[in-house]
Scaffold this motif. Structure first.
Motif, short mmCIF file in Angstrom:
data_model
loop_
_atom_site.label_atom_id
_atom_site.label_comp_id
_atom_site.label_asym_id
_atom_site.label_seq_id
_atom_site.Cartn_x
_atom_site.Cartn_y
_atom_site.Cartn_z
N THR A 198 -21.11 24.58 -0.70
CA THR A 198 -21.16 26.20 -0.83
C THR A 198 -20.18 26.63 -2.04
O THR A 198 -19.40 25.66 -2.57
N ARG A 199 -19.84 27.62 -2.16
CA ARG A 199 -19.21 28.36 -3.30
C ARG A 199 -17.88 28.23 -3.17
O ARG A 199 -17.34 28.11 -2.25
N PHE A 200 -16.97 28.02 -4.34
CA PHE A 200 -15.67 28.48 -4.30
C PHE A 200 -15.43 29.29 -5.46
O PHE A 200 -15.26 29.08 -6.65
N ASP A 201 -14.79 30.64 -4.89
CA ASP A 201 -14.64 31.43 -5.95
C ASP A 201 -13.10 32.08 -6.13
O ASP A 201 -12.41 31.78 -5.01
N TYR A 202 -12.75 31.84 -7.29
CA TYR A 202 -11.45 32.14 -7.65
C TYR A 202 -11.04 33.07 -8.69
O TYR A 202 -9.86 33.53 -8.77
N ASP A 203 -12.20 33.76 -9.07
CA ASP A 203 -11.76 35.05 -10.27
C ASP A 203 -11.22 36.09 -9.52
O ASP A 203 -11.27 36.31 -8.15
#
Length: 396
Positions: A231-236
């Motif tokens: 799954t995603r790993f969002d850091y923005d």
């Protein structure tokens, strides 16, 4: 589990929708997955990407079939299209619908007028279409809707689970807990809650509103079975979570950027517990006409506490920087939220630990070449811009 359920997961291509669909399937349920890929479109619009590469929806579904032997029924379409929603619900005939299919980022909703209007239209209209589809197809379908602890804001009293008993001028009543959300996104969730409660009260629908805290973690036992199931790993700065940002900054040797004083306190929950909470809610449905609210969190920490926990867990030296807060929010406030219902139904929560944080460090190191440091720079201001177009440019 006493019986196999048919469960339709909306927003199943997203950060939480995908691992939840796999978790429910792995627990023996017949699962349908529905998405319109809007989340992938936001990445294109903002010029960002998940730290962890994610496979296409079709490849994910096929990989799960290869790995587990279980098939996911697939639907591609938009909840703002009432004909599509009705057809999907009538076609799958679910016992329960898990609703993740909304624009989920507060900063995105605050970029400008267009993003605020889009967020509220997409979220509120999509949920209304879903309520009508349930009422027309089978009012006994249990709606499990992902809300947010952000609906409540930061009141100076204890946060109960959705309802509050009050006494005023000698009379007592039970009413929905007062809401004071902090963004147009959180406001859309409040509107959803009111519309769902109305549909339960007037049409006799059954619903569980899960007011979820900030989710951390990227891996579940199911997504760990194959890289194509990740799954995603969002850091923005728009879609990323604070813990993800801190983990990346620590690995890069950058200071951990705390907004304001860091006193903002929020409820937190492990991604594995999110999936388990959904399973518990589906397998223990609300009654006909019942609008049930669970606060889906397992602990609360301030942003400063999270930063210090990350700094202590990282093997190297880590500094903490305090930046001007781009949001309009209370930075020092009372916060005590009740979250007992899910534990009473069997949840055994994971708490934020050094072990989990260390696993995030390893994940970041593995995909270090995909990090774009400029994406973490806060660009969206909560106060209205005099030149609206500047907000869009800054967010990209």
């Amino acid at each position: 589990m006493d019986e196999v359920m048919r469960i339709l997961v909306l927003g199943a291509d997203g950060y939480l929708g995908w691992p939840t669909a796999l978790y429910l399937s792995d627990h023996g349920h017949d699962v349908g997955v529905l998405d319109n890929f809007a989340r992938r479109g936001y990445d294109t619009e903002l010029g960002v990407r998940s730290l962890v590469p994610i496979a296409s929806f079709e490849e994910r579904i096929e990989t799960w079939r290869e790995v587990s032997g279980r098939q996911l029924a697939s639907y591609v379409g938009d909840l703002t299209d009432p004909q599509f929603v009705s057809a999907a619900v009538a076609g799958f005939r679910p016992d329960a619908i898990v609703h993740f299919a909304e624009q989920r980022a507060a900063p995105y909703s605050m970029i400008d007028r267009a993003h605020a209007v889009y967020t509220q239209t997409n979220n509120v209209v999509g949920t209304l279409n879903l309520l009508y589809a349930i009422a027309e197809t089978d009012p006994s379908i249990h709606l499990v809707k992902l809300g947010t602890m952000g609906e409540y804001g930061t009141p100076n009293i204890d946060i109960e689970e959705g309802w509050l008993e009050i006494t005023h001028n000698g009379r007592t009543d039970r009413m929905l807990y007062p809401k004071r959300p902090g963004s147009f996104y959180h406001l859309s969730k409040v509107h959803d809650s009111h519309n769902i409660e109305f549909a339960c009260r007037i049409w006799g629908l059954r619903a569980t509103d899960l007011n979820q805290g900030v989710v951390y973690g990227q891996q579940t036992p199911q997504t760990a079975l194959d890289p194509r199931l990740a799954t995603r790993f969002d850091y923005d700065a728009v879609f990323g979570t604070v813990l993800n940002r801190f983990a990346i900054q620590a690995v890069l040797g950058h200071p951990l950027t705390v907004y304001g004083t860091g006193g903002q306190t929020r409820g937190l929950i492990d991604i594995r517990d999110t999936a388990e909470c959904i399973r518990i809610a589906c397998e223990n449905p609300a009654g006909p006409g019942e609008f049930r609210v669970f606060n889906q969190m397992t602990q609360s920490l301030s942003v400063e506490q999270i930063a210090k926990t990350v700094a202590a867990a990282y093997p190297g030296a880590v500094e903490v920087d305090y930046l001007d807060n781009p949001r309009v929010e209370s930075e020092n406030h009372y916060y005590n939220a009740v979250h007992t219902s899910l534990e009473q139904l069997g949840l055994r929560p994971h708490l934020l630990s050094d072990t989990l944080i260390e696993s995030l460090f390893a994940l970041v190191e593995q995909h270090r070449d995909r990090i774009e440091p400029e994406a973490m720079r806060p660009a969206v201001q909560w106060r209205r811009q005099s030149n609206p177009s500047s907000a869009i440019v800054a967010a990209r």
